[in-house]
Design an enzyme around this catalytic site. Sequence first.
Site, PDB file in Angstrom:
ATOM      1  N   GLY A 101      34.344  42.648  35.863  1.00 27.60           N
ATOM      2  CA  GLY A 101      34.439  41.502  36.758  1.00 27.60           C
ATOM      3  C   GLY A 101      33.376  40.460  36.514  1.00 27.60           C
ATOM      4  O   GLY A 101      32.396  40.684  35.796  1.00 27.60           O
ATOM      5  N   GLN A 156      27.533  33.919  38.683  1.00 28.84           N
ATOM      6  CA  GLN A 156      27.111  34.328  37.346  1.00 28.84           C
ATOM      7  C   GLN A 156      27.314  33.233  36.302  1.00 28.84           C
ATOM      8  O   GLN A 156      26.751  33.316  35.213  1.00 28.84           O
ATOM      9  CB  GLN A 156      27.835  35.598  36.911  1.00 28.84           C
ATOM     10  CG  GLN A 156      27.392  36.825  37.685  1.00 28.84           C
ATOM     11  CD  GLN A 156      28.152  38.037  37.234  1.00 28.84           C
ATOM     12  OE1 GLN A 156      29.232  38.327  37.726  1.00 28.84           O
ATOM     13  NE2 GLN A 156      27.580  38.752  36.266  1.00 28.84           N
ATOM     14  N   CYS A 213      26.432  45.209  34.215  1.00 22.52           N
ATOM     15  CA  CYS A 213      26.660  43.840  34.665  1.00 22.52           C
ATOM     16  C   CYS A 213      26.545  42.896  33.479  1.00 22.52           C
ATOM     17  O   CYS A 213      25.650  43.057  32.644  1.00 22.52           O
ATOM     18  CB  CYS A 213      25.630  43.493  35.742  1.00 22.52           C
ATOM     19  SG  CYS A 213      25.794  41.848  36.427  1.00 22.52           S
ATOM     20  N   LEU A 214      27.426  41.914  33.431  1.00 23.03           N
ATOM     21  CA  LEU A 214      27.384  40.936  32.349  1.00 23.03           C
ATOM     22  C   LEU A 214      26.107  40.101  32.376  1.00 23.03           C
ATOM     23  O   LEU A 214      25.717  39.537  31.360  1.00 23.03           O
ATOM     24  CB  LEU A 214      28.616  40.027  32.402  1.00 23.03           C
ATOM     25  CG  LEU A 214      29.935  40.716  32.057  1.00 23.03           C
ATOM     26  CD1 LEU A 214      31.107  39.784  32.324  1.00 23.03           C
ATOM     27  CD2 LEU A 214      29.944  41.190  30.620  1.00 23.03           C
ATOM     28  N   HIS A 229      30.784  45.491  43.786  1.00 16.58           N
ATOM     29  CA  HIS A 229      29.800  44.925  42.858  1.00 16.58           C
ATOM     30  C   HIS A 229      29.918  43.402  42.831  1.00 16.58           C
ATOM     31  O   HIS A 229      28.919  42.693  42.927  1.00 16.58           O
ATOM     32  CB  HIS A 229      30.029  45.513  41.458  1.00 16.58           C
ATOM     33  CG  HIS A 229      29.121  44.977  40.401  1.00 16.58           C
ATOM     34  ND1 HIS A 229      28.115  45.729  39.852  1.00 16.58           N
ATOM     35  CD2 HIS A 229      29.070  43.769  39.774  1.00 16.58           C
ATOM     36  CE1 HIS A 229      27.479  45.001  38.939  1.00 16.58           C
ATOM     37  NE2 HIS A 229      28.039  43.808  38.876  1.00 16.58           N
ATOM     38  N   GLU A 230      31.152  42.899  42.726  1.00 14.36           N
ATOM     39  CA  GLU A 230      31.351  41.450  42.623  1.00 14.36           C
ATOM     40  C   GLU A 230      31.073  40.738  43.949  1.00 14.36           C
ATOM     41  O   GLU A 230      30.499  39.652  43.963  1.00 14.36           O
ATOM     42  CB  GLU A 230      32.749  41.134  42.101  1.00 14.36           C
ATOM     43  CG  GLU A 230      33.018  41.657  40.700  1.00 14.36           C
ATOM     44  CD  GLU A 230      31.975  41.280  39.660  1.00 14.36           C
ATOM     45  OE1 GLU A 230      31.387  40.182  39.742  1.00 14.36           O
ATOM     46  OE2 GLU A 230      31.733  42.089  38.740  1.00 14.36           O
ATOM     47  N   HIS A 264      27.491  40.105  44.315  1.00 15.46           N
ATOM     48  CA  HIS A 264      27.037  38.901  43.596  1.00 15.46           C
ATOM     49  C   HIS A 264      27.152  37.656  44.483  1.00 15.46           C
ATOM     50  O   HIS A 264      26.313  36.762  44.411  1.00 15.46           O
ATOM     51  CB  HIS A 264      27.862  38.670  42.327  1.00 15.46           C
ATOM     52  CG  HIS A 264      27.336  39.374  41.126  1.00 15.46           C
ATOM     53  ND1 HIS A 264      26.099  39.122  40.577  1.00 15.46           N
ATOM     54  CD2 HIS A 264      27.893  40.330  40.344  1.00 15.46           C
ATOM     55  CE1 HIS A 264      25.919  39.884  39.517  1.00 15.46           C
ATOM     56  NE2 HIS A 264      26.991  40.636  39.350  1.00 15.46           N
TER      57      HIS A 264
END
Length: 170
Positions: free
Chosen positions: A47, A52, A89-90, A131-132, A135
Amino acid sequence: MAEREILPFGDPVLRKKAKPVEQLTPKMLRILDDLVDTLYAEDGRAGLAAPQIGVLRRMVVMDCGEGLVELINPEILESSGEQIGPEACLSYPGYAGIVKRADYVKVKTLTRTGESVVIEGHGYLARCIQHEIDHLDGVLFIDRIVDGQFYDELTKQKADLLRVLKLAQK
């Protein structure tokens, strides 16, 4: 539609709370499309949230193996159960950690056409959703790591989270 740069750990934008999407304007839909392009350019990892890519709006795209899911102004209505497992995580390329999450979530969200829908997720999908949404609230997976279990994804060797964070500040 375009691929955007993903902000790395240490960028202060990642710690800010995103604002709701007031209207689904062409600009907001382009940002959503950019999120999709950016996610899939990164091998479609789970995701990506708008903060981000430097956009403080409550938008998320995910593909947890069952196709694309878009969340606009998501709100967790219910959660239950517990799972403990690895997350990456990206914005933290190369690192992962063991995180505790709910095993089930029920989320109210908007679609890109403005329709209000409810999505339910179990297991990995529930983990991705949480998780998203974190963010969007300026919360990162490193804030939820269990017992300091943070490691290098490639070698699987334990990494020093404080050292990694200090390097990011430079």
